[in-house]
Design an enzyme around this catalytic site. Structure first.
Site, PDB file in Angstrom:
ATOM      1  CG  ASP A 103      -1.843   1.154   1.319  1.00  0.00           C
ATOM      2  OD1 ASP A 103      -2.067   1.803   0.277  1.00  0.00           O
ATOM      3  OD2 ASP A 103      -2.370   1.420   2.426  1.00  0.00           O
ATOM      4  CG  ASP A 294      -3.766   4.365  -2.083  1.00  0.00           C
ATOM      5  OD1 ASP A 294      -3.126   3.310  -1.920  1.00  0.00           O
ATOM      6  OD2 ASP A 294      -4.653   4.733  -1.298  1.00  0.00           O
TER       7      ASP A 294
END
Length: 455
Positions: A103, A294
């Site tokens: 992430d 992201d």
């Protein structure tokens, strides 16, 4: 006792590590599942709260040989944003290995602890009693996500990823978990953003490797493979390269764009322009349109007025009557969108712009760009204005460089599903990890992130 496939994967990885300091591993994607708009609406709520975070800082030092590694990732249930990575600890004693989400939108490493009573039964948990190298503390913290929170104790231990090792890595042993944050055998999250937003205050794993001179270059990169309509559990899912790039996966030059500000937190770029169906749309730009890049999410979220302007340019689109912040459009319409962050414009495939039908007739589809502000209690100006997930990132090769803080995009090569044909190249330093491309039929070798346990 380990199952035979697990034992074989350890053996293959051990051979690769001993042979050279750079090795290439095919990726594995789990079987695909379809999702309804409620699923994506819950993901949107998660994303809204995810960017209302901040944290303290710390430091770490050490030295190891510089390297660059291509790491296998797994698409979870056909969802291209949730990248599951496992790494094997080749050490004596009993290794503890975990699948975690990679992430770039967070900075903490956390895994479920054996004391977690609210974790799903399928979750692989960390057993503190099995580790003689664990440095446990009594300090706890909570990490907030949109659909809930995790809480636990801040610890340190030896953590390995492929042939990279951090001897004193801060991580959160989670003993309290709200429903919906873990799925399948996933155990936690490996944050790849900067230390300034780490809720534990710890130095992220990748920054520890950088500080320790273990990385050949101060960067990592992603190719996110598009999920196909297949239940083949061994289908390729993408490549995560740590310490450089993979020249077989991109074409032409990597266009690096410097991040704004002097203290990096998220991986941020200012949005500069958007086109819809070939026409430029009026949206806020520059520092008033900071965008977090992201890998930990599927969707693209943006401010109300700009998202409304984008969908207003799509014939037949309208706000969803049942899912706040989402828009629907006729499934027969190809939605063609480009985004620019200061350099060239990058096209998003119409396939990625559709989340699929939302009506039984199959004539109305949901769009992958949603209103990040609608339904949110995040104060204005407290985080990025846009969040750019895999809907965009599947269409480019993305590189995240620590020094100078910058993000690079390149056209995908034909081997990676793009239209480019030339071998990959760079604007500056040469630190490509070779020309390996995962292919079906190759022996799969999985590597596991491990908190080492020495008996």
């Amino acid at each position: 006792m380990y199952s035979l496939p697990f034992a074989l994967s350890v053996l293959v990885l051990s051979e690769l590590v001993s042979a050279a300091e750079t090795f290439h591993i095919p990726l594995q994607r789990r079987g695909q599942q379809s999702h309804d708009l409620d699923y994506y609406s819950a993901a949107a709520n998660n994303l809204r709260a995810k960017y209302n975070v901040g944290a303290a800082v710390a430091s770490s030092t050490g030295r190891r040989r510089a390297s660059v590694q291509n790491i296998p990732v797994i698409n979870q249930n056909g969802d291209p944003a949730w990248l599951w990575q496992s790494f094997d600890a080749m050490t004596f004693g009993r290794p503890q290995s975990f699948q975690v989400i990679l992430d770039t939108g967070s900075s903490d490493l956390w895994v479920a602890d054996s004391s977690c009573v609210s974790c799903p039964r399928s979750t692989t948990v960390f057993d503190a009693s099995s580790s003689s190298t664990l440095q446990a503390t009594s300090e706890g913290t909570t990490i907030q996500y949109g659909s809930g929170a995790v809480a636990g104790t801040i610890n340190r231990d030896v953590v390995t990823m492929s042939n990279f090792t951090v001897e004193n890595q801060v991580f959160l042993g989670v003993d309290r978990l709200q429903s919906g944050l873990l799925d399948g055998q996933t155990s936690g999250i490996l944050g790849l953003a900067f230390q300034t937003i780490a809720s534990t205050g710890g130095v992220p794993f990748w920054q520890n490797l950088l500080n320790d001179d273990q990385l050949e270059a101060p960067e990592f990169s992603f190719w996110l493979a598009r999920s196909e309509d297949s239940t083949d559990e061994s289908a390729p899912g993408g490549v995560f390269t740590l310490g450089g790039t993979n020249s077989s996966l991109f074409s032409g030059e990597i266009e690096f764009l410097n991040m704004p500000g002097s203290r990096p937190s998220y991986w941020l770029l200012p949005l500069q322009s958007v086109t819809v169906q070939g026409e430029r749309v009026s949206v806020a730009t520059g520092n008033s349109a900071l965008s977090a890049i992201d890998t930990g999410t599927t969707l693209i979220g943006g401010p109300s007025d700009d998202v409304a302007a984008i969908w207003a340019a799509v014939p037949g689109s309208r706000q969803s009557a049942t899912n706040q912040g989402f828009y629907t459009f006729p499934c027969r319409t190809d939605v063609n969108i480009t985004m620019s962050f200061g350099g060239r414009s990058w096209a998003i495939s119409s396939q990625d712009m559709s989340l699929g039908p939302v009506t039984t007739s199959g004539q109305t589809c949901a769009g992958a760009i949603f209103d990040l502000n609608m339904g949110s209690n995040i104060p204005a100006g407290s985080g990025p204005t846009w969040v750019i997930g895999a809907t965009f990132l599947k269409n480019v090769y993305s590189v995240y460089r620590a020094n100078p803080p910058s993000i690079g995009f390149a056209e995908l090569s034909t081997a990676a599903g793009g239209t480019g044909t030339a071998p990959g190249s760079r604007e500056s330093t040469s630190n490509s990890a070779g020309s390996f491309v995962p292919q079906a039929g190759l022996a799969l070798a999985l590597s596991f992130i491990s908190i080492w346990t020495l008996l």
